[in-house]
Write an enzyme that holds these catalytic residues in place. Structure first.
Site, mmCIF file in Angstrom:
data_model
loop_
_atom_site.group_PDB
_atom_site.id
_atom_site.type_symbol
_atom_site.label_atom_id
_atom_site.label_comp_id
_atom_site.label_asym_id
_atom_site.label_seq_id
_atom_site.Cartn_x
_atom_site.Cartn_y
_atom_site.Cartn_z
ATOM 1 N N ASP A 41 0.840 -1.202 0.000
ATOM 2 C CA ASP A 41 0.000 0.000 0.000
ATOM 3 C C ASP A 41 0.874 1.250 0.000
ATOM 4 O O ASP A 41 0.639 2.200 -0.756
ATOM 5 C CB ASP A 41 -0.891 0.043 1.241
ATOM 6 C CG ASP A 41 -2.004 -0.979 1.229
ATOM 7 O OD1 ASP A 41 -3.171 -0.576 1.256
ATOM 8 O OD2 ASP A 41 -1.701 -2.185 1.210
ATOM 9 N N GLN A 112 5.201 -8.611 1.812
ATOM 10 C CA GLN A 112 4.224 -8.416 0.738
ATOM 11 C C GLN A 112 4.961 -8.216 -0.587
ATOM 12 O O GLN A 112 6.194 -8.156 -0.618
ATOM 13 C CB GLN A 112 3.324 -7.216 1.059
ATOM 14 C CG GLN A 112 2.106 -7.566 1.884
ATOM 15 C CD GLN A 112 1.092 -6.434 1.959
ATOM 16 O OE1 GLN A 112 1.445 -5.259 2.024
ATOM 17 N NE2 GLN A 112 -0.178 -6.780 1.976
ATOM 18 N N GLY A 175 -0.673 -10.434 -1.219
ATOM 19 C CA GLY A 175 -1.540 -9.269 -1.347
ATOM 20 C C GLY A 175 -2.940 -9.636 -1.783
ATOM 21 O O GLY A 175 -3.864 -8.843 -1.654
ATOM 22 N N ASP A 177 -5.334 -11.923 -0.639
ATOM 23 C CA ASP A 177 -5.504 -12.777 0.536
ATOM 24 C C ASP A 177 -6.322 -14.045 0.302
ATOM 25 O O ASP A 177 -5.883 -15.139 0.622
ATOM 26 C CB ASP A 177 -6.151 -11.982 1.666
ATOM 27 C CG ASP A 177 -5.333 -10.772 2.076
ATOM 28 O OD1 ASP A 177 -4.356 -10.447 1.387
ATOM 29 O OD2 ASP A 177 -5.677 -10.138 3.082
ATOM 30 N N GLU A 416 -11.745 0.389 -1.744
ATOM 31 C CA GLU A 416 -10.689 -0.623 -1.764
ATOM 32 C C GLU A 416 -10.777 -1.441 -3.050
ATOM 33 O O GLU A 416 -9.765 -1.736 -3.689
ATOM 34 C CB GLU A 416 -10.849 -1.514 -0.533
ATOM 35 C CG GLU A 416 -9.760 -2.518 -0.307
ATOM 36 C CD GLU A 416 -10.007 -3.344 0.950
ATOM 37 O OE1 GLU A 416 -9.133 -4.155 1.275
ATOM 38 O OE2 GLU A 416 -11.073 -3.186 1.591
ATOM 39 N N GLN A 431 -9.853 4.643 0.673
ATOM 40 C CA GLN A 431 -8.632 3.836 0.716
ATOM 41 C C GLN A 431 -7.483 4.645 0.110
ATOM 42 O O GLN A 431 -7.570 5.115 -1.027
ATOM 43 C CB GLN A 431 -8.843 2.539 -0.061
ATOM 44 C CG GLN A 431 -7.770 1.512 0.126
ATOM 45 C CD GLN A 431 -8.011 0.612 1.332
ATOM 46 O OE1 GLN A 431 -9.055 0.672 1.960
ATOM 47 N NE2 GLN A 431 -7.041 -0.220 1.656
#
Length: 445
Positions: A41, A112, A175, A177, A416, A431
């Site tokens: 991010d 990540q 990333g 999930d 998101e 986000q």
């Protein structure tokens, strides 16, 4: 009725979102659901920030890299002082268990995707275009050796077969999930009776949690993998040996190959040690070849490799187009894959709100348009493909993708992720990484 902001209003709203998520020490991923700093991010966040202030963008990347473990790993979460997220630093216990983890700030114990060199490239270019050459120079001087050590850590500890295919030990490291990419390997993760109890906080922060968030069964597996890592004190080679989940991630590998080439070029520009630059290019070649070798002869898509089950994972997801990020395929195969991505099974599907590839094809029987990585559109993934297309010289495809993404994000929610068929904002709102890629698109449109 869906609102649509003009470019000036949209840019102002994106800047306001970043300002609202800034807690002084860092820009958090989102105000309620993600009140900390996430590794990839932050890479995207710093790109958009550079259009507002190159120095502020540089500081954000410095904050992340200052939490780098002494062994070179960049952790996937850097915790702020705020609460409200599970699993928090106490559940991870990284600093208590591993001497390489920093005591402050507290971090998680996994990593990540390695997109940070791409962010560094964008910040340096934007800073130079703004006449901030000193900012670009100082950031390169600080960040380059740290990113080299990060890439070196990945090669040393996450290429267990020595093929160039990087492995992940948790779906969170990808990333993506709860992507269907991980369904088969996760089915072999069996939480033990000593899994400590927990209370999820994410489900109360999303309007339609059952439809949009991973299930409790999935979370049991996620947390059991953390327990397995705790038992070996996050020692990286022991984690790879003992984790119930070990998968060669083709998307992470492609990003590593791409980022290694970018980092090598930045090294040439900043007169870094030539032997390190040669190493980066060698790592990139090997990982690019591994991505190409994973191509499914039937579908033409790249595949992950379940290293515990010794099998290819041929799920049809956006990760299958990993070769379009890093290259490596023969020209005809590359053209065919690009045509597939832009065609009716993916970005060209007639039912889509915008011509953006979703995380899973709408024609796939497992397509779930509201559920996290099982169907929704993710603007940051679209940004990665658009940026890579531009580097490859595919300017028409890059321009079209950027225009469609701006149309999707014009509601100003900076969600998101989005419903691919209706454009409805899903997951967390405001986000940070969505706001920043929108800023970057607006400034390059």
């Amino acid at each position: 009725m869906r609102t649509s902001l003009g470019p000036v209003q949209l840019a102002a709203s994106a800047a306001w979102t970043l300002s609202g998520n800034d807690i002084g020490t860092m820009i958090t991923a989102a105000p309620r659901l993600y009140p900390h700093m996430w590794s990839w991010d932050t890479a995207f966040i710093s790109i958009g920030l550079a259009h507002l202030s190159a120095e502020r963008a540089a500081q954000e990347l410095r904050t992340l890299l200052s939490a780098q473990w002494r062994n070179g790993m960049i952790p996937h979460i850097v915790f702020s002082e705020g609460a409200g997220y599970f699993p928090g630093p106490e559940r991870w216990g990284a600093a208590e268990l591993n001497p390489d983890a920093p005591n402050a700030p507290r971090t998680s114990g996994i990593c990540q995707p390695p997109v940070h060199a791409i962010a560094l490239r964008r910040i340096v270019d934007i800073a130079r275009s703004q006449g901030e050459r000193a900012t670009a120079y100082e950031l390169l001087k600080f960040a380059w050796p740290r990113l080299y050590r990060w890439h070196e850590w990945l090669v040393r500890h996450r290429d267990p077969l020595g093929t160039g295919m990087l492995a992940i030990v948790h779906g969170w490291e990808s990333g993506m999930d709860n992507s269907p990419r991980w369904d088969l390997p996760y089915a072999e993760v069996f939480p033990g009776p000593d899994l400590p109890p927990y209370v999820r906080l994410d489900r109360g922060l999303v309007a339609h949690a059952d439809a949009e968030r991973p299930s409790d069964t999935e979370y049991d597996r996620y947390l059991w993998l953390v327990e397995e890592m705790r038992k070996v004190r996050y020692e990286p080679d022991a984690v790879v040996r003992t984790s119930s989940f070990l998968v060669g991630d083709v998307f992470v590998t492609a990003l590593f190959a791409l980022a290694s080439e970018v980092l090598a070029t930045l090294g040439e520009e900043s007169e870094q040690p030539p032997w390190q630059i040669r190493q980066l290019r060698g790592w990139a070649r090997r990982s690019r070849a591994a991505v190409a070798a994973s191509q499914d002869p039937e579908t033409g898509l790249a595949r992950d490799r379940d290293l515990r089950g010794d099998r290819w994972l041929s799920t049809s997801t956006i990760a299958g187009f990993a070769p379009l990020l890093c290259g490596g395929l023969p020209v005809d195969a590359q053209k065919a894959q690009l045509a597939t991505l832009c065609g009716p099974d993916w970005a060209g599907h007639p039912a889509l709100f915008a011509a953006i590839p979703p995380s899973v094809s709408p024609n796939d029987p497992g397509f779930r348009p509201r559920e996290y990585w099982r169907g929704p559109v993710w603007p940051v993934i679209a940004w990665l493909f658009g940026w890579a297309f531009e580097q490859h010289g595919w300017l028409a495809e890059s321009t079209h993708l950027r225009a469609e993404c701006l149309r999707l994000a014009a509601d100003g929610s900076f969600a998101e992720y989005y419903h691919p068929l209706t454009g409805e904002p899903l997951g967390s709102r405001q986000q940070s990484w969505t706001a920043t890629v929108v800023l970057d698109w607006l400034h390059t449109a």
